[in-house]
Motif scaffolding. Structure first.
Motif, PDB file in Angstrom:
ATOM      1  N   ASN A 103       0.829  -1.219   0.000  1.00  0.00           N
ATOM      2  CA  ASN A 103       0.000   0.000   0.000  1.00  0.00           C
ATOM      3  C   ASN A 103       0.859   1.262   0.000  1.00  0.00           C
ATOM      4  O   ASN A 103       0.426   2.318   0.476  1.00  0.00           O
ATOM      5  N   LEU A 136      -0.779   4.358  -1.610  1.00  0.00           N
ATOM      6  CA  LEU A 136      -1.824   4.958  -0.783  1.00  0.00           C
ATOM      7  C   LEU A 136      -1.201   5.712   0.390  1.00  0.00           C
ATOM      8  O   LEU A 136      -1.641   6.830   0.715  1.00  0.00           O
ATOM      9  N   SER A 169       0.204   9.001  -0.853  1.00  0.00           N
ATOM     10  CA  SER A 169      -0.868   9.968  -1.133  1.00  0.00           C
ATOM     11  C   SER A 169      -1.474  10.512   0.157  1.00  0.00           C
ATOM     12  O   SER A 169      -1.775  11.705   0.265  1.00  0.00           O
ATOM     13  N   SER A 203      -1.829  14.437   1.401  1.00  0.00           N
ATOM     14  CA  SER A 203      -3.131  15.062   1.650  1.00  0.00           C
ATOM     15  C   SER A 203      -3.363  15.331   3.137  1.00  0.00           C
ATOM     16  O   SER A 203      -3.808  16.412   3.523  1.00  0.00           O
ATOM     17  N   SER A 248     -12.357  -1.700  -0.327  1.00  0.00           N
ATOM     18  CA  SER A 248     -13.338  -0.655  -0.614  1.00  0.00           C
ATOM     19  C   SER A 248     -14.702  -1.278  -0.929  1.00  0.00           C
ATOM     20  O   SER A 248     -14.779  -2.274  -1.660  1.00  0.00           O
ATOM     21  N   SER A 255     -14.949   5.173  -0.763  1.00  0.00           N
ATOM     22  CA  SER A 255     -13.829   4.675  -1.564  1.00  0.00           C
ATOM     23  C   SER A 255     -12.530   4.929  -0.804  1.00  0.00           C
ATOM     24  O   SER A 255     -12.378   5.953  -0.144  1.00  0.00           O
ATOM     25  N   SER A 284      -9.529   6.220  -0.953  1.00  0.00           N
ATOM     26  CA  SER A 284      -8.611   7.151  -1.614  1.00  0.00           C
ATOM     27  C   SER A 284      -8.186   8.189  -0.598  1.00  0.00           C
ATOM     28  O   SER A 284      -8.886   8.444   0.384  1.00  0.00           O
ATOM     29  N   ALA A 285      -7.037   8.801  -0.817  1.00  0.00           N
ATOM     30  CA  ALA A 285      -6.534   9.789   0.127  1.00  0.00           C
ATOM     31  C   ALA A 285      -7.516  10.948   0.289  1.00  0.00           C
ATOM     32  O   ALA A 285      -7.786  11.408   1.395  1.00  0.00           O
ATOM     33  N   GLU A 286      -8.085  11.406  -0.813  1.00  0.00           N
ATOM     34  CA  GLU A 286      -8.999  12.543  -0.755  1.00  0.00           C
ATOM     35  C   GLU A 286     -10.242  12.217   0.062  1.00  0.00           C
ATOM     36  O   GLU A 286     -10.705  13.018   0.885  1.00  0.00           O
ATOM     37  N   SER A 287     -10.816  11.037  -0.168  1.00  0.00           N
ATOM     38  CA  SER A 287     -12.025  10.637   0.545  1.00  0.00           C
ATOM     39  C   SER A 287     -11.755  10.468   2.036  1.00  0.00           C
ATOM     40  O   SER A 287     -12.522  10.934   2.886  1.00  0.00           O
TER      41      SER A 287
END
Length: 268
Positions: free
Chosen positions: A103, A106, A109, A113, A167, A201, A203-206
């Motif tokens: 990972n 991830l 990222s 973030s 996810s 999901s 993801s780093a943003e989520s």
């Protein structure tokens, strides 16, 4: 009856933010320190102690999630491992460290973030992202310290989040705030907020978006609690006016004669 080591260990692990050191706990002096190493280690890992990397001003986190063998820890952002003296909270023996994780992308990222989020909202903060649970999840840590010993208070904000990499996922964790005020007494605030948040999901943003919202909601709840306490419980502890219903002129308090001037009566 508890032994000296047990008592000293409890004292160490219960130390408020920024107030733990290696004191001469007993007349035995340095002889007792080796017996207290487990307590110092538990304190540093639980409190997310931050230390400066050798030759750098960067502070990194010490925790159970980035622990290696022989009192060494790693920092994925600087790709460095280091040895820690738990009694003095000093790092040494810095070495290059390559993170072995499926990972890794991830984690990279998330460091970018989550780091931007942490620096924007928390002065003097440190953060880290680490693979855990046999690489099936990641741990996200944040700690922000604020020490003001000249004003008799110290504080620490800690947050721990765990996210499975499958996810959709559920983010779990907790936010902890510890503040100690000790001028003419001791007042402590210790709060813990457990969290469980659905992540659509991985993801780093989520993930960071959900964390930011949870931290904002909790801080707003704390602010409301402070206002309610100040206007409620704390206000009820003090008399707004003396029995005479007149304010005391505190600048003249040294000249008052108790039971006469304050009460409005005449001395006998």
């Amino acid at each position: 009856m508890a032994s000296t080591v047990e008592l000293a260990s409890a004292f160490i692990e219960g130390a408020p933010p920024g107030e733990m050191s290696s004191p001469a706990l007993t007349s035995e002096g340095d002889d007792i320190i080796p017996s207290l190493l487990p307590a110092f280690k538990r304190y540093n890992e639980t409190q997310l102690t931050t230390v400066k990397l050798p030759g750098s001003s960067q502070e990194v986190i010490v925790s159970e999630f980035n622990a290696l063998e022989d009192n060494r820890y790693f920092d994925p952002e600087s790709q460095t491992s280091f040895e820690l003296d738990h009694t003095t909270q000093t790092a040494s023996g810095a070495q290059s460290y390559h993170l072995e994780s499926s990972n890794a992308d991830l984690i990279k990222s998330l460091l970018k973030s989550f780091g931007a989020h942490a620096r924007e909202h928390y002065p003097n903060c440190s953060y880290g992202v680490y693979p855990i649970e046999n690489d099936s999840a990641v741990a996200i840590l944040l700690v922000a310290n604020r020490y003001s010993p000249n004003n008799f208070w110290n504080g620490r904000f800690r947050a721990f989040y765990q996210v499975p990499v499958s996810s959709p996922s559920t983010l779990t964790g907790k936010i902890q705030v510890d503040v100690h005020y000790y001028e003419d007494g001791n007042v402590a605030l210790n709060t813990t907020k457990p969290l469980s948040i659905n992540i659509p999901s991985v993801s780093a943003e989520s993930i960071v978006s959900k964390i930011a919202a949870a931290e904002r909601d909790y801080q707003e709840a704390l602010n409301r609690a402070f206002v309610q306490t100040a206007e409620g419980a704390f206000k009820g502890l003090r008399r707004q006016l003396p029995i005479t219903r007149q304010k005391v002129e505190w600048e003249k308090v040294g000249g008052y004669r108790l039971g006469q001037d304050i009460s409005g009566g005449k001395g006998r």
